[in-house]
Design a protein around this motif. Structure first.
Motif, PDB file in Angstrom:
ATOM      1  N   ALA A 198      28.390  14.511 -50.186  1.00 13.68           N
ATOM      2  CA  ALA A 198      29.725  14.184 -49.718  1.00 13.68           C
ATOM      3  C   ALA A 198      30.369  15.468 -49.253  1.00 13.68           C
ATOM      4  N   GLU A 199      31.173  15.342 -48.271  1.00 13.29           N
ATOM      5  CA  GLU A 199      31.839  16.510 -47.719  1.00 13.29           C
ATOM      6  C   GLU A 199      33.168  16.785 -48.406  1.00 13.29           C
ATOM      7  N   GLY A 200      33.593  15.867 -49.246  1.00 14.95           N
ATOM      8  CA  GLY A 200      34.824  16.110 -49.976  1.00 14.95           C
ATOM      9  C   GLY A 200      35.964  15.222 -49.537  1.00 14.95           C
ATOM     10  N   LYS A 201      37.143  15.574 -49.985  1.00 15.21           N
ATOM     11  CA  LYS A 201      38.340  14.781 -49.740  1.00 15.21           C
ATOM     12  C   LYS A 201      39.147  15.386 -48.607  1.00 15.21           C
ATOM     13  N   THR A 202      39.790  14.509 -47.860  1.00 11.25           N
ATOM     14  CA  THR A 202      40.672  14.920 -46.784  1.00 11.25           C
ATOM     15  C   THR A 202      41.949  14.117 -46.922  1.00 11.25           C
ATOM     16  N   THR A 203      43.082  14.717 -46.652  1.00 10.97           N
ATOM     17  CA  THR A 203      44.337  14.013 -46.812  1.00 10.97           C
ATOM     18  C   THR A 203      44.808  13.329 -45.546  1.00 10.97           C
ATOM     19  N   GLY A 204      44.082  13.459 -44.425  1.00 11.33           N
ATOM     20  CA  GLY A 204      44.464  12.793 -43.183  1.00 11.33           C
ATOM     21  C   GLY A 204      44.538  11.290 -43.386  1.00 11.33           C
ATOM     22  N   GLN A 205      45.532  10.672 -42.782  1.00 12.60           N
ATOM     23  CA  GLN A 205      45.729   9.239 -42.963  1.00 12.60           C
ATOM     24  C   GLN A 205      45.117   8.459 -41.820  1.00 12.60           C
ATOM     25  N   GLY A 206      44.683   7.263 -42.118  1.00 13.86           N
ATOM     26  CA  GLY A 206      44.188   6.358 -41.107  1.00 13.86           C
ATOM     27  C   GLY A 206      42.700   6.503 -40.844  1.00 13.86           C
ATOM     28  N   ALA A 207      42.124   5.417 -40.304  1.00 19.13           N
ATOM     29  CA  ALA A 207      40.698   5.403 -40.007  1.00 19.13           C
ATOM     30  C   ALA A 207      40.334   6.453 -38.968  1.00 19.13           C
ATOM     31  N   ALA A 208      41.269   6.831 -38.102  1.00 20.50           N
ATOM     32  CA  ALA A 208      41.003   7.840 -37.075  1.00 20.50           C
ATOM     33  C   ALA A 208      40.711   9.213 -37.681  1.00 20.50           C
ATOM     34  N   ALA A 209      41.067   9.416 -38.944  1.00 20.65           N
ATOM     35  CA  ALA A 209      40.814  10.697 -39.612  1.00 20.65           C
ATOM     36  C   ALA A 209      39.344  10.868 -39.988  1.00 20.65           C
ATOM     37  N   CYS A 210      38.575   9.795 -39.939  1.00 21.09           N
ATOM     38  CA  CYS A 210      37.153   9.854 -40.307  1.00 21.09           C
ATOM     39  C   CYS A 210      36.373  10.546 -39.189  1.00 21.09           C
ATOM     40  N   PRO A 211      35.760  11.692 -39.484  1.00 20.42           N
ATOM     41  CA  PRO A 211      35.020  12.423 -38.448  1.00 20.42           C
ATOM     42  C   PRO A 211      33.788  11.667 -37.960  1.00 20.42           C
ATOM     43  N   LYS A 212      33.431  11.891 -36.730  1.00 20.02           N
ATOM     44  CA  LYS A 212      32.234  11.287 -36.141  1.00 20.02           C
ATOM     45  C   LYS A 212      31.006  11.660 -36.970  1.00 20.02           C
ATOM     46  N   GLY A 213      30.170  10.697 -37.249  1.00 21.99           N
ATOM     47  CA  GLY A 213      28.944  10.938 -37.990  1.00 21.99           C
ATOM     48  C   GLY A 213      29.048  10.709 -39.485  1.00 21.99           C
ATOM     49  N   TYR A 214      30.193  10.247 -39.983  1.00 14.49           N
ATOM     50  CA  TYR A 214      30.398  10.078 -41.419  1.00 14.49           C
ATOM     51  C   TYR A 214      30.761   8.646 -41.773  1.00 14.49           C
ATOM     52  N   PHE A 215      30.541   8.318 -43.033  1.00 17.71           N
ATOM     53  CA  PHE A 215      31.052   7.099 -43.632  1.00 17.71           C
ATOM     54  C   PHE A 215      32.210   7.536 -44.512  1.00 17.71           C
ATOM     55  N   CYS A 216      33.383   6.993 -44.268  1.00 16.77           N
ATOM     56  CA  CYS A 216      34.593   7.413 -44.979  1.00 16.77           C
ATOM     57  C   CYS A 216      35.174   6.265 -45.784  1.00 16.77           C
ATOM     58  N   VAL A 217      35.744   6.610 -46.939  1.00 16.14           N
ATOM     59  CA  VAL A 217      36.393   5.621 -47.798  1.00 16.14           C
ATOM     60  C   VAL A 217      37.741   6.139 -48.250  1.00 16.14           C
ATOM     61  N   TRP A 218      38.617   5.188 -48.613  1.00 19.60           N
ATOM     62  CA  TRP A 218      39.953   5.496 -49.109  1.00 19.60           C
ATOM     63  C   TRP A 218      40.214   4.652 -50.347  1.00 19.60           C
ATOM     64  N   PRO A 219      41.037   5.156 -51.264  1.00 18.44           N
ATOM     65  CA  PRO A 219      41.329   4.406 -52.487  1.00 18.44           C
ATOM     66  C   PRO A 219      42.375   3.304 -52.296  1.00 18.44           C
ATOM     67  N   LYS A 220      43.045   3.290 -51.142  1.00 17.33           N
ATOM     68  CA  LYS A 220      44.097   2.306 -50.886  1.00 17.33           C
ATOM     69  C   LYS A 220      43.809   1.544 -49.599  1.00 17.33           C
TER      70      LYS A 220
END
Length: 132
Positions: free
Chosen positions: A33-55
């Protein structure tokens, strides 16, 4: 986009969720995992990754993974608790997520580009699949 009841039972309409513990696109085979990012919204997910949010609605501390992961809980955050939003921003793979460690339990495939949110599920491992 709301996920169906069946998808909520199997995995959040988001784990690529593969989150996949994923091997998306150009990062296939890269584990971790690359770690946590505080950017909001699905657009914050960088290309090439699977991203999840707790909310729901892609809110909270985003976490991203590239590569297959037998144990996503070691990264804590949403992976240690319930994931309520997910986005497979992989470039060439779908991500299969599992509710248990070591690729066990209920499973769900997040298609490349898929975004979803729901009531929350545990995502404990992932694999990148159907790579083109």
């Amino acid at each position: 986009m709301r996920i169906s009841r069946a998808h909520r039972r199997v995995g959040i309409g988001a784990a690529a969720i593969a989150l996949s513990g994923a091997v998306f696109g150009g990062v296939a085979g890269a584990a971790g995992a690359e770690g946590k990012t505080t950017g909001q919204g699905a657009a914050a997910c960088p290309k090439g990754y699977f991203c999840v949010w707790p909310k729901k609605h892609y809110q909270g501390a985003m976490q991203k993974v590239a590569g297959n992961n037998k144990d996503l809980t070691r990264f804590g955050g949403a992976f240690g608790n319930k994931v309520r939003s997910a986005h497979n921003n992989g470039t060439s793979c779908d991500v299969r997520v599992f509710e248990q460690k070591n690729y066990q339990g209920r499973t769900y495939v997040f298609k490349k580009g898929q975004k979803s949110y729901g009531d929350g599920v545990h995502l404990r491992s992932n694999k990148w699949v159907n790579c083109k």
